[in-house]
Motif scaffolding. Structure first.
Motif, PDB file in Angstrom:
ATOM      1  N   TRP A 223      11.384 -28.315  27.840  1.00 57.70           N
ATOM      2  CA  TRP A 223      11.371 -29.699  28.326  1.00 57.70           C
ATOM      3  C   TRP A 223       9.946 -30.261  28.315  1.00 57.70           C
ATOM      4  CZ3 TRP A 223       9.239 -32.437  32.417  1.00 57.70           C
ATOM      5  CH2 TRP A 223       9.812 -33.682  32.699  1.00 57.70           C
ATOM      6  N   ILE A 224       9.000 -29.466  28.819  1.00 56.97           N
ATOM      7  CA  ILE A 224       7.602 -29.905  28.855  1.00 56.97           C
ATOM      8  C   ILE A 224       7.058 -30.092  27.433  1.00 56.97           C
ATOM      9  CG2 ILE A 224       5.248 -29.231  29.494  1.00 56.97           C
ATOM     10  CD1 ILE A 224       6.523 -27.730  31.903  1.00 56.97           C
ATOM     11  N   GLY A 225       7.335 -29.126  26.557  1.00 56.99           N
ATOM     12  CA  GLY A 225       6.829 -29.195  25.190  1.00 56.99           C
ATOM     13  C   GLY A 225       7.360 -30.396  24.425  1.00 56.99           C
ATOM     14  N   ALA A 226       8.658 -30.683  24.568  1.00 57.06           N
ATOM     15  CA  ALA A 226       9.246 -31.817  23.859  1.00 57.06           C
ATOM     16  C   ALA A 226       8.648 -33.137  24.330  1.00 57.06           C
ATOM     17  CB  ALA A 226      10.761 -31.826  24.059  1.00 57.06           C
ATOM     18  N   HIS A 227       8.458 -33.292  25.628  1.00 55.67           N
ATOM     19  CA  HIS A 227       7.870 -34.517  26.156  1.00 55.67           C
ATOM     20  C   HIS A 227       6.416 -34.681  25.689  1.00 55.67           C
ATOM     21  CE1 HIS A 227      11.397 -34.790  28.782  1.00 55.67           C
ATOM     22  NE2 HIS A 227      11.021 -36.028  29.031  1.00 55.67           N
ATOM     23  N   MET A 228       5.666 -33.576  25.648  1.00 54.93           N
ATOM     24  CA  MET A 228       4.286 -33.651  25.180  1.00 54.93           C
ATOM     25  C   MET A 228       4.218 -34.054  23.710  1.00 54.93           C
ATOM     26  SD  MET A 228       2.320 -30.425  26.979  1.00 54.93           S
ATOM     27  CE  MET A 228       0.789 -30.837  26.136  1.00 54.93           C
ATOM     28  N   ALA A 229       5.107 -33.482  22.899  1.00 57.14           N
ATOM     29  CA  ALA A 229       5.104 -33.782  21.466  1.00 57.14           C
ATOM     30  C   ALA A 229       5.442 -35.245  21.213  1.00 57.14           C
ATOM     31  CB  ALA A 229       6.088 -32.869  20.742  1.00 57.14           C
ATOM     32  N   VAL A 230       6.446 -35.756  21.935  1.00 54.81           N
ATOM     33  CA  VAL A 230       6.837 -37.163  21.761  1.00 54.81           C
ATOM     34  C   VAL A 230       5.702 -38.080  22.195  1.00 54.81           C
ATOM     35  CG1 VAL A 230       8.393 -38.957  22.598  1.00 54.81           C
ATOM     36  CG2 VAL A 230       9.309 -36.721  21.965  1.00 54.81           C
ATOM     37  N   ARG A 231       5.040 -37.744  23.284  1.00 58.24           N
ATOM     38  CA  ARG A 231       3.969 -38.592  23.812  1.00 58.24           C
ATOM     39  C   ARG A 231       2.722 -38.561  22.933  1.00 58.24           C
ATOM     40  NH1 ARG A 231       3.725 -36.398  28.337  1.00 58.24           N
ATOM     41  NH2 ARG A 231       1.777 -35.219  28.208  1.00 58.24           N
ATOM     42  N   LYS A 232       2.375 -37.396  22.405  1.00 53.68           N
ATOM     43  CA  LYS A 232       1.125 -37.250  21.656  1.00 53.68           C
ATOM     44  C   LYS A 232       1.277 -37.499  20.162  1.00 53.68           C
ATOM     45  CE  LYS A 232      -1.013 -34.033  24.927  1.00 53.68           C
ATOM     46  NZ  LYS A 232      -2.183 -34.883  25.234  1.00 53.68           N
ATOM     47  N   GLY A 233       2.503 -37.388  19.619  1.00 51.72           N
ATOM     48  CA  GLY A 233       2.741 -37.769  18.239  1.00 51.72           C
ATOM     49  C   GLY A 233       2.533 -36.676  17.201  1.00 51.72           C
ATOM     50  N   SER A 234       2.612 -37.082  15.923  1.00 55.85           N
ATOM     51  CA  SER A 234       2.606 -36.137  14.800  1.00 55.85           C
ATOM     52  C   SER A 234       1.290 -35.385  14.650  1.00 55.85           C
ATOM     53  CB  SER A 234       2.914 -36.871  13.492  1.00 55.85           C
ATOM     54  OG  SER A 234       4.247 -37.336  13.487  1.00 55.85           O
ATOM     55  N   GLY A 235       0.168 -36.027  14.998  1.00 56.43           N
ATOM     56  CA  GLY A 235      -1.117 -35.342  14.884  1.00 56.43           C
ATOM     57  C   GLY A 235      -1.192 -34.128  15.779  1.00 56.43           C
ATOM     58  N   PHE A 236      -0.656 -34.257  16.980  1.00 63.45           N
ATOM     59  CA  PHE A 236      -0.621 -33.138  17.920  1.00 63.45           C
ATOM     60  C   PHE A 236       0.275 -32.019  17.394  1.00 63.45           C
ATOM     61  CE2 PHE A 236       1.713 -31.246  21.580  1.00 63.45           C
ATOM     62  CZ  PHE A 236       0.656 -30.575  22.182  1.00 63.45           C
ATOM     63  N   VAL A 237       1.441 -32.388  16.876  1.00 62.63           N
ATOM     64  CA  VAL A 237       2.374 -31.393  16.327  1.00 62.63           C
ATOM     65  C   VAL A 237       1.726 -30.654  15.166  1.00 62.63           C
ATOM     66  CG1 VAL A 237       4.605 -31.052  15.201  1.00 62.63           C
ATOM     67  CG2 VAL A 237       4.403 -32.706  17.061  1.00 62.63           C
ATOM     68  N   ARG A 238       1.005 -31.395  14.306  1.00 60.84           N
ATOM     69  CA  ARG A 238       0.330 -30.770  13.156  1.00 60.84           C
ATOM     70  C   ARG A 238      -0.717 -29.758  13.618  1.00 60.84           C
ATOM     71  NH1 ARG A 238      -4.289 -31.409  10.273  1.00 60.84           N
ATOM     72  NH2 ARG A 238      -4.166 -31.056   8.010  1.00 60.84           N
ATOM     73  N   ALA A 239      -1.492 -30.109  14.650  1.00 62.00           N
ATOM     74  CA  ALA A 239      -2.520 -29.206  15.165  1.00 62.00           C
ATOM     75  C   ALA A 239      -1.893 -27.928  15.732  1.00 62.00           C
ATOM     76  CB  ALA A 239      -3.348 -29.908  16.233  1.00 62.00           C
ATOM     77  N   VAL A 240      -0.824 -28.092  16.500  1.00 62.71           N
ATOM     78  CA  VAL A 240      -0.142 -26.922  17.067  1.00 62.71           C
ATOM     79  C   VAL A 240       0.458 -26.076  15.953  1.00 62.71           C
ATOM     80  CG1 VAL A 240       1.743 -26.150  18.579  1.00 62.71           C
ATOM     81  CG2 VAL A 240       0.314 -28.083  19.264  1.00 62.71           C
ATOM     82  N   LEU A 241       0.965 -26.733  14.904  1.00 60.06           N
ATOM     83  CA  LEU A 241       1.531 -26.016  13.760  1.00 60.06           C
ATOM     84  C   LEU A 241       0.509 -25.060  13.164  1.00 60.06           C
ATOM     85  CD1 LEU A 241       3.734 -25.604  11.548  1.00 60.06           C
ATOM     86  CD2 LEU A 241       2.656 -27.484  10.320  1.00 60.06           C
ATOM     87  N   LEU A 242      -0.716 -25.535  12.950  1.00 62.02           N
ATOM     88  CA  LEU A 242      -1.748 -24.684  12.367  1.00 62.02           C
ATOM     89  C   LEU A 242      -2.081 -23.501  13.270  1.00 62.02           C
ATOM     90  CD1 LEU A 242      -4.195 -27.340  10.861  1.00 62.02           C
ATOM     91  CD2 LEU A 242      -2.816 -25.673   9.599  1.00 62.02           C
ATOM     92  N   VAL A 243      -2.128 -23.740  14.577  1.00 58.48           N
ATOM     93  CA  VAL A 243      -2.407 -22.653  15.523  1.00 58.48           C
ATOM     94  C   VAL A 243      -1.299 -21.615  15.485  1.00 58.48           C
ATOM     95  CG1 VAL A 243      -2.674 -22.074  17.967  1.00 58.48           C
ATOM     96  CG2 VAL A 243      -3.813 -24.090  17.044  1.00 58.48           C
ATOM     97  N   VAL A 244      -0.041 -22.090  15.489  1.00 56.64           N
ATOM     98  CA  VAL A 244       1.109 -21.171  15.496  1.00 56.64           C
ATOM     99  C   VAL A 244       1.177 -20.372  14.200  1.00 56.64           C
ATOM    100  CG1 VAL A 244       3.632 -21.056  15.502  1.00 56.64           C
ATOM    101  CG2 VAL A 244       2.456 -22.503  17.148  1.00 56.64           C
ATOM    102  N   VAL A 245       0.938 -21.032  13.051  1.00 59.93           N
ATOM    103  CA  VAL A 245       0.961 -20.324  11.761  1.00 59.93           C
ATOM    104  C   VAL A 245      -0.107 -19.234  11.733  1.00 59.93           C
ATOM    105  CG1 VAL A 245       0.455 -20.571   9.305  1.00 59.93           C
ATOM    106  CG2 VAL A 245       2.002 -22.168  10.405  1.00 59.93           C
ATOM    107  N   THR A 246      -1.306 -19.563  12.211  1.00 54.06           N
ATOM    108  CA  THR A 246      -2.386 -18.569  12.259  1.00 54.06           C
ATOM    109  C   THR A 246      -2.005 -17.396  13.152  1.00 54.06           C
ATOM    110  OG1 THR A 246      -4.048 -20.309  11.933  1.00 54.06           O
ATOM    111  CG2 THR A 246      -4.818 -18.200  12.809  1.00 54.06           C
ATOM    112  N   ALA A 247      -1.430 -17.705  14.305  1.00 51.91           N
ATOM    113  CA  ALA A 247      -1.019 -16.643  15.224  1.00 51.91           C
ATOM    114  C   ALA A 247       0.091 -15.776  14.633  1.00 51.91           C
ATOM    115  CB  ALA A 247      -0.554 -17.253  16.550  1.00 51.91           C
TER     116      ALA A 247
END
Length: 259
Positions: A223-247
């Protein structure tokens, strides 16, 4: 359920909450949750970790999917078709889970993930906004084949990184922005989790009592993650994507060569 200490239960619940957040933003919560279950139950067959992981993950993913559906430009018809196909494909993958050869599969996944990371870095605007191009019938069929069948089968088979693969494939094939792709991926991920869970549940390889407790934390994280993603937009999702892929790459490399 096997004997388990209170400390282990608490740590698994915290891992479930963080995994729910990661899954909701960009996918890949299994990177954290599946290893946590394997560490918490070192003497248990891996299929129990896979089954329990699905029972937990489906709750957080469902909450995230509902949140995204209310707040984004989700195409419900396309998402429903993808999810229905994914349910069947993931169930098929789960049937073969006990035969997975990690020594072969993990290096292949690492190569794919490294390619994904390189592409996202090389194309800084990839997924930051929708292209506006018309999505042809051929591309929709390709998305059904790649996301609804291929990625879904992988999720039933082993799982970690599924949400990430779904987001990347939906952006690349359907020209969606990262936020809309992540929203669609959540709906598809509900289908993959349900398909695999039905198979693992029928086989009796789900620790239901533990999963129920962890699910509450996973839902909160989702619930928290979905609300953060909607509020912060695609740039935030892209940044998290790179972190998750690296991890994901680091985790798979550790499992392959140093564990």
């Amino acid at each position: 359920m096997p004997d388990i200490s209170l400390t282990t239960v608490v740590l698994l619940c915290l891992a479930a909450a963080l995994a729910g957040w990661i899954d909701a933003v960009v996918g890949g919560g299994g990177l954290l949750l599946l290893p946590a279950l394997l560490i918490g139950f070192p003497n248990l067959a891996p299929t129990y970790a896979l089954g329990t992981n699905k029972a937990v993950a489906i709750t957080g993913t469902s909450i995230a999917a509902v949140t995204y559906a209310r707040r984004t430009r989700l195409d419900p018809a396309l998402a429903a078709r993808l999810a229905g196909l994914a349910l069947l494909s993931a169930g098929g993958g789960a049937l073969f889970a006990s035969a997975v050869n990690k020594e072969i599969l993990q290096p292949l996944i690492m190569v794919v993930l490294l390619g994904v990371a390189a592409f996202v870095v090389w194309k800084p605007r990839f997924g930051t906004e929708a292209t506006g191009r018309e999505v042809t019938r051929k591309r929709r069929l390709l998305a059904l084949a790649v996301a609804g069948i291929g990625v879904a089968f992988y999720d039933g088979l082993i799982g970690p990184g599924t949400g990430t693969f779904l987001v990347i494939s939906l952006v690349a094939i359907l020209h969606l922005d990262m936020l809309t792709a992540s929203a669609t991926a959540k709906v598809v991920n509900v289908g993959t989790n349900l398909g695999a869970l039905l198979v693992f549940g029928a086989a009796g390889t789900v620790l239901w009592k533990l999963a129920a407790g962890m699910a509450a934390f996973n839902m909160a994280g989702g619930w928290i993650g979905a609300h953060m993603a909607v509020r912060k937009g695609s740039g935030f999702v892209r940044a998290v994507l790179l972190v998750v892929v690296t991890a994901l790459v680091l985790r798979l490399a550790y499992d392959q060569w140093w564990s």
